[in-house]
Scaffold this motif. Structure first.
Motif, PDB file in Angstrom:
ATOM      1  N   PHE A  18       0.843  -1.197   0.000  1.00 10.08           N
ATOM      2  CA  PHE A  18       0.000   0.000   0.000  1.00 10.08           C
ATOM      3  C   PHE A  18       0.875   1.242   0.000  1.00 10.08           C
ATOM      4  CE2 PHE A  18      -2.019   3.428   2.434  1.00 10.08           C
ATOM      5  CZ  PHE A  18      -3.166   3.622   1.691  1.00 10.08           C
ATOM      6  N   LYS A  19       0.536   2.183  -0.883  1.00 11.93           N
ATOM      7  CA  LYS A  19       1.264   3.449  -0.922  1.00 11.93           C
ATOM      8  C   LYS A  19       0.257   4.577  -1.031  1.00 11.93           C
ATOM      9  CE  LYS A  19       5.022   3.993  -3.377  1.00 11.93           C
ATOM     10  NZ  LYS A  19       5.968   4.120  -4.499  1.00 11.93           N
ATOM     11  N   PHE A  20       0.427   5.607  -0.200  1.00 13.55           N
ATOM     12  CA  PHE A  20      -0.423   6.790  -0.256  1.00 13.55           C
ATOM     13  C   PHE A  20       0.350   7.948  -0.861  1.00 13.55           C
ATOM     14  CE2 PHE A  20      -1.954  10.834   1.300  1.00 13.55           C
ATOM     15  CZ  PHE A  20      -3.298  10.755   0.999  1.00 13.55           C
ATOM     16  N   VAL A  21      -0.247   8.616  -1.837  1.00 13.30           N
ATOM     17  CA  VAL A  21       0.356   9.786  -2.465  1.00 13.30           C
ATOM     18  C   VAL A  21      -0.640  10.929  -2.338  1.00 13.30           C
ATOM     19  CG1 VAL A  21       1.223  10.811  -4.599  1.00 13.30           C
ATOM     20  CG2 VAL A  21       1.633   8.376  -4.115  1.00 13.30           C
ATOM     21  N   LYS A  22      -0.217  11.996  -1.659  1.00 16.01           N
ATOM     22  CA  LYS A  22      -1.074  13.178  -1.582  1.00 16.01           C
ATOM     23  C   LYS A  22      -0.833  14.002  -2.844  1.00 16.01           C
ATOM     24  CE  LYS A  22      -2.441  17.180   1.029  1.00 16.01           C
ATOM     25  NZ  LYS A  22      -2.214  18.093   2.116  1.00 16.01           N
ATOM     26  N   GLY A  23      -1.895  14.175  -3.631  1.00 11.80           N
ATOM     27  CA  GLY A  23      -1.757  14.918  -4.868  1.00 11.80           C
ATOM     28  C   GLY A  23      -3.084  15.049  -5.574  1.00 11.80           C
ATOM     29  N   ASP A  24      -3.077  15.828  -6.630  1.00 14.49           N
ATOM     30  CA  ASP A  24      -4.275  16.183  -7.372  1.00 14.49           C
ATOM     31  C   ASP A  24      -4.302  15.446  -8.718  1.00 14.49           C
ATOM     32  OD1 ASP A  24      -6.319  17.500  -8.792  1.00 14.49           O
ATOM     33  OD2 ASP A  24      -5.814  19.440  -7.909  1.00 14.49           O
ATOM     34  N   ILE A  25      -5.431  14.839  -9.058  1.00 11.22           N
ATOM     35  CA  ILE A  25      -5.546  14.153 -10.346  1.00 11.22           C
ATOM     36  C   ILE A  25      -5.491  15.129 -11.512  1.00 11.22           C
ATOM     37  CG2 ILE A  25      -6.800  12.159  -9.465  1.00 11.22           C
ATOM     38  CD1 ILE A  25      -9.340  13.419 -10.733  1.00 11.22           C
ATOM     39  N   GLY A  26      -5.616  16.406 -11.220  1.00 13.05           N
ATOM     40  CA  GLY A  26      -5.507  17.415 -12.258  1.00 13.05           C
ATOM     41  C   GLY A  26      -4.080  17.667 -12.697  1.00 13.05           C
ATOM     42  N   SER A  27      -3.119  17.070 -12.001  1.00 14.30           N
ATOM     43  CA  SER A  27      -1.711  17.213 -12.366  1.00 14.30           C
ATOM     44  C   SER A  27      -1.315  16.086 -13.314  1.00 14.30           C
ATOM     45  CB  SER A  27      -0.828  17.179 -11.115  1.00 14.30           C
ATOM     46  OG  SER A  27       0.526  17.071 -11.490  1.00 14.30           O
ATOM     47  N   TYR A  84     -12.304  17.811 -15.506  1.00 12.43           N
ATOM     48  CA  TYR A  84     -10.923  17.947 -15.960  1.00 12.43           C
ATOM     49  C   TYR A  84     -10.033  16.847 -15.365  1.00 12.43           C
ATOM     50  CZ  TYR A  84      -6.269  19.791 -16.742  1.00 12.43           C
ATOM     51  OH  TYR A  84      -4.954  19.924 -17.113  1.00 12.43           O
ATOM     52  N   GLY A  85     -10.186  16.563 -14.079  1.00 14.81           N
ATOM     53  CA  GLY A  85      -9.384  15.510 -13.445  1.00 14.81           C
ATOM     54  C   GLY A  85      -9.595  14.158 -14.096  1.00 14.81           C
ATOM     55  N   THR A  86     -10.840  13.842 -14.419  1.00 11.69           N
ATOM     56  CA  THR A  86     -11.144  12.591 -15.116  1.00 11.69           C
ATOM     57  C   THR A  86     -10.505  12.595 -16.496  1.00 11.69           C
ATOM     58  OG1 THR A  86     -13.217  12.380 -13.895  1.00 11.69           O
ATOM     59  CG2 THR A  86     -13.008  11.098 -15.930  1.00 11.69           C
ATOM     60  N   HIS A  87     -10.556  13.721 -17.176  1.00 10.05           N
ATOM     61  CA  HIS A  87      -9.935  13.830 -18.499  1.00 10.05           C
ATOM     62  C   HIS A  87      -8.423  13.598 -18.421  1.00 10.05           C
ATOM     63  CE1 HIS A  87      -9.750  15.342 -22.686  1.00 10.05           C
ATOM     64  NE2 HIS A  87      -8.519  15.644 -22.317  1.00 10.05           N
ATOM     65  N   VAL A  88      -7.777  14.167 -17.417  1.00 11.78           N
ATOM     66  CA  VAL A  88      -6.329  13.968 -17.229  1.00 11.78           C
ATOM     67  C   VAL A  88      -6.026  12.482 -17.063  1.00 11.78           C
ATOM     68  CG1 VAL A  88      -4.394  14.346 -15.623  1.00 11.78           C
ATOM     69  CG2 VAL A  88      -5.832  16.272 -16.331  1.00 11.78           C
ATOM     70  N   LEU A  89      -6.811  11.791 -16.252  1.00 12.10           N
ATOM     71  CA  LEU A  89      -6.602  10.352 -16.050  1.00 12.10           C
ATOM     72  C   LEU A  89      -6.766   9.572 -17.357  1.00 12.10           C
ATOM     73  CD1 LEU A  89      -8.474   9.629 -12.705  1.00 12.10           C
ATOM     74  CD2 LEU A  89      -6.031   9.357 -13.125  1.00 12.10           C
ATOM     75  N   LEU A  90      -7.830   9.863 -18.081  1.00 10.66           N
ATOM     76  CA  LEU A  90      -8.083   9.151 -19.340  1.00 10.66           C
ATOM     77  C   LEU A  90      -6.993   9.417 -20.368  1.00 10.66           C
ATOM     78  CD1 LEU A  90     -11.937   9.689 -19.584  1.00 10.66           C
ATOM     79  CD2 LEU A  90     -10.751   7.514 -19.154  1.00 10.66           C
ATOM     80  N   ILE A  92     -16.675  26.186 -10.624  1.00  8.72           N
ATOM     81  CA  ILE A  92     -15.418  25.992 -11.362  1.00  8.72           C
ATOM     82  C   ILE A  92     -14.597  24.877 -10.715  1.00  8.72           C
ATOM     83  CG2 ILE A  92     -13.201  27.037 -11.991  1.00  8.72           C
ATOM     84  CD1 ILE A  92     -15.515  28.000 -13.720  1.00  8.72           C
ATOM     85  N   GLU A  93     -14.506  24.853  -9.390  1.00  6.57           N
ATOM     86  CA  GLU A  93     -13.771  23.798  -8.694  1.00  6.57           C
ATOM     87  C   GLU A  93     -14.391  22.433  -8.959  1.00  6.57           C
ATOM     88  OE1 GLU A  93     -10.846  23.153  -6.847  1.00  6.57           O
ATOM     89  OE2 GLU A  93     -10.473  25.057  -7.819  1.00  6.57           O
ATOM     90  N   PHE A  94     -15.717  22.362  -8.975  1.00  5.06           N
ATOM     91  CA  PHE A  94     -16.397  21.102  -9.254  1.00  5.06           C
ATOM     92  C   PHE A  94     -16.070  20.620 -10.666  1.00  5.06           C
ATOM     93  CE2 PHE A  94     -18.310  21.403  -5.332  1.00  5.06           C
ATOM     94  CZ  PHE A  94     -19.176  20.349  -5.081  1.00  5.06           C
ATOM     95  N   THR A  95     -16.108  21.535 -11.628  1.00  4.72           N
ATOM     96  CA  THR A  95     -15.780  21.179 -13.003  1.00  4.72           C
ATOM     97  C   THR A  95     -14.329  20.735 -13.108  1.00  4.72           C
ATOM     98  OG1 THR A  95     -17.423  22.707 -13.875  1.00  4.72           O
ATOM     99  CG2 THR A  95     -15.665  22.043 -15.379  1.00  4.72           C
ATOM    100  N   LYS A  96     -13.447  21.447 -12.443  1.00  8.30           N
ATOM    101  CA  LYS A  96     -12.021  21.118 -12.479  1.00  8.30           C
ATOM    102  C   LYS A  96     -11.772  19.715 -11.931  1.00  8.30           C
ATOM    103  CE  LYS A  96      -8.117  22.906 -10.273  1.00  8.30           C
ATOM    104  NZ  LYS A  96      -7.523  23.945  -9.492  1.00  8.30           N
ATOM    105  N   ASN A  97     -12.359  19.400 -10.813  1.00  6.01           N
ATOM    106  CA  ASN A  97     -12.136  18.091 -10.196  1.00  6.01           C
ATOM    107  C   ASN A  97     -12.886  16.975 -10.902  1.00  6.01           C
ATOM    108  OD1 ASN A  97     -10.435  18.325  -7.673  1.00  6.01           O
ATOM    109  ND2 ASN A  97     -11.879  19.996  -7.389  1.00  6.01           N
ATOM    110  N   ASN A  98     -14.157  17.190 -11.150  1.00  6.66           N
ATOM    111  CA  ASN A  98     -14.997  16.109 -11.645  1.00  6.66           C
ATOM    112  C   ASN A  98     -14.837  15.838 -13.132  1.00  6.66           C
ATOM    113  OD1 ASN A  98     -15.890  16.149  -9.021  1.00  6.66           O
ATOM    114  ND2 ASN A  98     -17.893  16.970  -9.492  1.00  6.66           N
TER     115      ASN A  98
END
Length: 153
Positions: free
Chosen positions: A61-70, A111-117, A103-109
């Motif tokens: 198990f590894k925990f990484v504190k970070g943003d999926i938007g990165s 944009y973050g999903t788009h970055v992952l994909l 804007i924060e909701f759009t960014k996380n929900n």
């Protein structure tokens, strides 16, 4: 790697300090101790690191504190951890909160999903992407519906 030979091995779980994702993560670790689990969570208002305390001493198990938007961070994790499965739970919830900070909701929900994909497409090692979300993303089901929203709705 064909679908017939797919076996989850190195799993990235986003938002695992949240309520539902933490339960899934803890259950996966208990039932599949041979999986390598990497958690990526920015520890926002709807996260609680205490939800993952049972896993703290686990070797896989590894925990990484970070943003999926990165994109840099996401790409780095997919490559260095050999991720072949993503369980994406990140979503900001509570509709009332979205009214004041849409804007924060759009960014996380979104944009973050788009970055992952996009990272999955570019890196090419992810063979399974599971997106778990809420009505803030998928929308509500009609009150008289016998079954919830169909995946194509």
């Amino acid at each position: 790697m064909g679908e017939a030979t797919y076996t989850p091995k190195n799993i990235l779980i986003t938002g695992a300090a949240g309520f539902i994702a933490s339960h899934v993560t803890n259950k996966l670790m208990r039932n599949y101790p041979h999986y390598e689990i990497v958690v990526l969570d920015k520890l926002d208002y709807c996260s609680n690191l205490k939800n993952l305390l049972p896993l703290k001493s686990s070797k896989n198990f590894k925990f990484v504190k970070g943003d999926i938007g990165s994109a840099d961070l996401v790409n780095y994790l997919l490559i260095t951890e050999g991720i072949n499965t993503i369980m994406h739970f990140v979503v900001q919830t509570h509709v009332d909160n979205s009214f004041g900070n849409s804007i924060e909701f759009t960014k996380n929900n979104i944009y973050g999903t788009h970055v992952l994909l996009e990272a999955c497409k570019v890196i090419g090692t992810v063979h399974r992407f599971i997106h778990v979300s809420t009505d803030e993303v998928y929308g509500e089901t009609e009150a008289d519906a016998i079954v919830g929203n169909h995946e194509a709705s």
